[in-house]
Design a protein around this motif. Structure first.
Motif, PDB file in Angstrom:
ATOM      1  N   ALA A  82       0.819  -1.210   0.000  1.00  0.00           N
ATOM      2  CA  ALA A  82       0.000   0.000   0.000  1.00  0.00           C
ATOM      3  C   ALA A  82       0.856   1.265   0.000  1.00  0.00           C
ATOM      4  O   ALA A  82       0.575   2.219  -0.732  1.00  0.00           O
ATOM      5  CB  ALA A  82      -0.943   0.001   1.214  1.00  0.00           C
ATOM      6  N   VAL A  83       1.910   1.288   0.812  1.00  0.00           N
ATOM      7  CA  VAL A  83       2.752   2.487   0.890  1.00  0.00           C
ATOM      8  C   VAL A  83       3.436   2.745  -0.448  1.00  0.00           C
ATOM      9  O   VAL A  83       3.553   3.901  -0.879  1.00  0.00           O
ATOM     10  CB  VAL A  83       3.773   2.357   2.041  1.00  0.00           C
ATOM     11  CG1 VAL A  83       4.804   3.469   1.978  1.00  0.00           C
ATOM     12  CG2 VAL A  83       3.059   2.388   3.382  1.00  0.00           C
ATOM     13  N   LYS A  84       3.884   1.688  -1.123  1.00  0.00           N
ATOM     14  CA  LYS A  84       4.470   1.881  -2.452  1.00  0.00           C
ATOM     15  C   LYS A  84       3.461   2.534  -3.394  1.00  0.00           C
ATOM     16  O   LYS A  84       3.794   3.451  -4.154  1.00  0.00           O
ATOM     17  CB  LYS A  84       4.909   0.530  -3.033  1.00  0.00           C
ATOM     18  CG  LYS A  84       6.133  -0.078  -2.390  1.00  0.00           C
ATOM     19  CD  LYS A  84       6.426  -1.443  -3.014  1.00  0.00           C
ATOM     20  CE  LYS A  84       7.598  -2.125  -2.339  1.00  0.00           C
ATOM     21  NZ  LYS A  84       7.849  -3.485  -2.902  1.00  0.00           N
ATOM     22  N   LEU A  85       2.222   2.073  -3.343  1.00  0.00           N
ATOM     23  CA  LEU A  85       1.175   2.628  -4.201  1.00  0.00           C
ATOM     24  C   LEU A  85       0.895   4.082  -3.829  1.00  0.00           C
ATOM     25  O   LEU A  85       0.753   4.945  -4.699  1.00  0.00           O
ATOM     26  CB  LEU A  85      -0.090   1.777  -4.082  1.00  0.00           C
ATOM     27  CG  LEU A  85      -1.262   2.110  -5.009  1.00  0.00           C
ATOM     28  CD1 LEU A  85      -2.028   0.836  -5.355  1.00  0.00           C
ATOM     29  CD2 LEU A  85      -2.223   3.122  -4.380  1.00  0.00           C
ATOM     30  N   PHE A  86       0.823   4.356  -2.523  1.00  0.00           N
ATOM     31  CA  PHE A  86       0.557   5.733  -2.073  1.00  0.00           C
ATOM     32  C   PHE A  86       1.669   6.680  -2.524  1.00  0.00           C
ATOM     33  O   PHE A  86       1.413   7.787  -2.994  1.00  0.00           O
ATOM     34  CB  PHE A  86       0.442   5.779  -0.552  1.00  0.00           C
ATOM     35  CG  PHE A  86      -0.714   5.015   0.026  1.00  0.00           C
ATOM     36  CD1 PHE A  86      -1.838   4.721  -0.726  1.00  0.00           C
ATOM     37  CD2 PHE A  86      -0.668   4.573   1.344  1.00  0.00           C
ATOM     38  CE1 PHE A  86      -2.906   4.010  -0.194  1.00  0.00           C
ATOM     39  CE2 PHE A  86      -1.731   3.875   1.890  1.00  0.00           C
ATOM     40  CZ  PHE A  86      -2.846   3.575   1.128  1.00  0.00           C
ATOM     41  N   THR A  87       2.905   6.255  -2.373  1.00  0.00           N
ATOM     42  CA  THR A  87       4.034   7.100  -2.735  1.00  0.00           C
ATOM     43  C   THR A  87       4.078   7.349  -4.245  1.00  0.00           C
ATOM     44  O   THR A  87       4.274   8.482  -4.695  1.00  0.00           O
ATOM     45  CB  THR A  87       5.348   6.453  -2.272  1.00  0.00           C
ATOM     46  OG1 THR A  87       5.332   6.304  -0.855  1.00  0.00           O
ATOM     47  CG2 THR A  87       6.547   7.293  -2.672  1.00  0.00           C
ATOM     48  N   LYS A  88       3.874   6.307  -5.009  1.00  0.00           N
ATOM     49  CA  LYS A  88       3.929   6.432  -6.470  1.00  0.00           C
ATOM     50  C   LYS A  88       2.830   7.336  -7.013  1.00  0.00           C
ATOM     51  O   LYS A  88       3.048   8.092  -7.977  1.00  0.00           O
ATOM     52  CB  LYS A  88       3.824   5.042  -7.114  1.00  0.00           C
ATOM     53  CG  LYS A  88       3.883   5.057  -8.639  1.00  0.00           C
ATOM     54  CD  LYS A  88       3.805   3.644  -9.196  1.00  0.00           C
ATOM     55  CE  LYS A  88       3.854   3.660 -10.725  1.00  0.00           C
ATOM     56  NZ  LYS A  88       3.758   2.276 -11.277  1.00  0.00           N
ATOM     57  N   ASN A  89       1.655   7.283  -6.375  1.00  0.00           N
ATOM     58  CA  ASN A  89       0.498   7.995  -6.921  1.00  0.00           C
ATOM     59  C   ASN A  89       0.075   9.194  -6.080  1.00  0.00           C
ATOM     60  O   ASN A  89      -0.994   9.764  -6.298  1.00  0.00           O
ATOM     61  CB  ASN A  89      -0.678   7.023  -7.063  1.00  0.00           C
ATOM     62  CG  ASN A  89      -0.388   5.892  -8.027  1.00  0.00           C
ATOM     63  OD1 ASN A  89      -0.428   6.072  -9.244  1.00  0.00           O
ATOM     64  ND2 ASN A  89      -0.065   4.722  -7.488  1.00  0.00           N
ATOM     65  N   SER A  90       0.917   9.560  -5.105  1.00  0.00           N
ATOM     66  CA  SER A  90       0.652  10.734  -4.250  1.00  0.00           C
ATOM     67  C   SER A  90      -0.725  10.661  -3.590  1.00  0.00           C
ATOM     68  O   SER A  90      -1.507  11.611  -3.636  1.00  0.00           O
ATOM     69  CB  SER A  90       0.793  12.027  -5.040  1.00  0.00           C
ATOM     70  OG  SER A  90       2.111  12.197  -5.491  1.00  0.00           O
ATOM     71  N   CYS A  91      -1.012   9.523  -2.989  1.00  0.00           N
ATOM     72  CA  CYS A  91      -2.302   9.318  -2.326  1.00  0.00           C
ATOM     73  C   CYS A  91      -2.246   9.789  -0.871  1.00  0.00           C
ATOM     74  O   CYS A  91      -1.374   9.364  -0.108  1.00  0.00           O
ATOM     75  CB  CYS A  91      -2.679   7.841  -2.346  1.00  0.00           C
ATOM     76  SG  CYS A  91      -2.821   7.146  -4.010  1.00  0.00           S
ATOM     77  N   ALA A  92      -3.161  10.645  -0.481  1.00  0.00           N
ATOM     78  CA  ALA A  92      -3.243  11.091   0.906  1.00  0.00           C
ATOM     79  C   ALA A  92      -3.812   9.969   1.768  1.00  0.00           C
ATOM     80  O   ALA A  92      -4.774   9.301   1.382  1.00  0.00           O
ATOM     81  CB  ALA A  92      -4.119  12.326   1.010  1.00  0.00           C
TER      82      ALA A  92
END
Length: 501
Positions: A82-92
């Protein structure tokens, strides 16, 4: 000893964050990508889901917000994905362990993903290492139940319902702290997911600077998924609660001050907290929480807490809810005492121990708070907790932490409760007015110290800048190394941040 002057963001010791803030991605898109990453197996739920409401509950009603979706990881690898996805896509996103934060947006989020760690609540105890491995989403109730069957316990939360993760990363005051230090001082290893998704361990041998920074550093460096905790042997635990009329308040505060500046170090198995409160009818009470972490004869209590139990200070009522029992059982009792579901705010400050100042601060608290007594469901509390020499020494003996406490202090907190969301703005005004007047009073007396306890901090307080110049500088260096894009400063909007990030 602390100085009154805090560490300011503009200090030459604190460089600004690297690069521009990350532009936030669309939260609905982020939720969809996260759901797809986990093959739509139910780890991501939306407001229309039957389980959404149960996952989005908080101890303080005022802390609840409406995330776009809620993600419930099952293990550390899920968190990493999840953190990889959040970082890659700038998810709050926000991180929720137990949901006991007093501040809206700290373990909750409105437009973004709520990562709820509640399913990661496993506790295992090793009879060989005498340590407990505790996942971050566990409540202290889970931990006490798991280890106390082996006749040991942990330096954990006073309220058994509090989440493990937030408590330990903020410091952690325990009934056992006078003997063993902060809860975070008793962490042997942090398993943490970094902003790039890497899973690393931080301890006294590996990632040592990160290890120290996490002790009081909150969620600024990553998501801690598991703690390895030292355990201790506690033969028995007794908790008492005394209620005292206003006519006894001076005598009570004087006795507590004497205990806090001397007797606590004579017998660190003891623990005392003072709390005063009044409600919208102006009905007030002065409470004393006194505990002892060993066998105790109630008819002949240990000398250091005997004055609170022998009737020498007139008391309206003395209750002993836990008699030579366990720390875990006392945690459940305190949870029942601190009822959930109200709207609340809390702020904190610290002072050099001084009896006349304590009495003056109590007067200020009463004077300011009474102006808000017409608010529906109003209740106000004023409390203080001594941090004395043996507590500080125990902390240093285990390598220390990031909080920068070198000399005895009193940690104070004020907390208000009310019923309706319509009064949130007005009660926010109380928060500002009250802490300002209390700090100004302590500053005028030359007794205000910089340190502020993170777990008691209000949303408008800048907690970490008050850890001291050296601690903040070291945390900045760790931040630059382990989160160079400032993912946990930008994509995680809530929480207390490292100055400059």
């Amino acid at each position: 000893m602390f100085t009154i002057v805090a560490v300011f963001v503009g200090s030459c010791l604190i460089p600004p964050a690297l690069g521009a803030p990350l532009a936030l991605g669309n939260s609905s898109t982020c939720c969809g990508m996260l759901d797809n990453a986990f093959l739509r197996q139910g780890k991501v739920v939306y407001p229309a889901s039957a389980s959404y409401g149960a996952l989005n509950t908080y101890w303080a009603q005022s802390s609840q917000e409406m995330p776009t979706c809620i993600f419930s990881p099952s293990n550390t690898q899920d968190v990493s994905t999840a953190v990889k996805l959040f970082t890659k896509n700038s998810c709050a996103f926000a991180i929720r362990s137990g949901g006991h934060s007093y501040n809206p947006g700290f373990s909750s989020i409105y437009d973004g993903v709520l990562m709820s760690l509640g399913k990661m609540n496993k506790v295992t105890y090793s009879t060989t290492s005498k340590c407990a491995k505790v996942q971050s989403g566990a409540r202290w109730r889970n931990v006490y139940q798991a280890v106390e069957e082996y006749n040991v316990t942990v330096i954990g939360g006073q309220n058994a319902d509090v989440g493990v993760g937030g408590y330990l990363l903020g410091g952690g005051i325990s009934f056992l702290s006078n003997e063993y230090g902060w809860g975070t001082d008793n962490v042997k290893n942090f398993e943490i997911v970094l902003a790039n998704g890497d899973i690393v361990n931080a301890n006294q041998q590996s990632n040592t600077a990160l290890f120290r920074a996490l002790k009081g550093g909150s969620s600024n460096f990553g998501i801690v998924t598991e703690f390895t905790l030292n355990t201790v042997k506690v033969n028995a635990f007794t908790g008492t609660v005394g209620s005292y009329p206003d006519s006894s308040n001076d005598a009570l505060m004087e006795a507590i001050f004497k205990y806090s500046t001397g007797d606590v170090d004579v017998d660190p198995k003891s623990h005392v907290i003072y709390l005063a409160s009044f409600n919208e009818t102006l009905e007030g009470q002065n409470l004393l929480f006194a505990s002892y972490s060993d066998f105790m004869k109630l008819e002949d209590p240990p000398k250091v807490i005997k004055p609170f139990l022998d009737g020498s200070i007139p008391s309206g009522q003395l209750a002993i809810p836990q008699k030579n029992g366990t720390l875990g059982a006392m945690g459940d009792i305190l949870n029942a005492f601190q009822s959930a579901g109200k709207r609340t705010t809390r702020q904190t400050m610290s002072i050099i121990p001084d009896l006349s100042l304590l009495k003056k601060l109590r007067e200020v608290w009463v004077g300011v708070s009474k102006k808000y007594k017409d608010v529906a469901g109003f209740e106000s509390e004023f409390a203080f907790q001594p941090i004395a020499n043996k507590w500080i020494a125990a902390s240093k003996s285990k390598g220390g932490n990031s909080m920068g406490i070198e000399s005895p202090i009193f940690v104070l907190w004020v907390q208000s409760f009310w019923s309706a969301a319509a009064d949130d703005g007005r009660m926010g005004g109380l928060e500002t007015e009250l802490i300002t007047q209390l700090q100004d009073t302590a500053k005028a007396a030359g007794k205000l110290v910089s340190y502020e306890y993170l777990n008691y901090g209000g949303s408008k307080q800048d907690i970490i800048s008050h850890y001291g110049t050296e601690s903040v500088y070291n945390m900045v260096q760790v931040k630059k190394k382990y989160d160079p894009q400032n993912v946990f400063g930008t994509l995680v909007p809530g929480g207390f941040k490292i100055p400059g990030f």
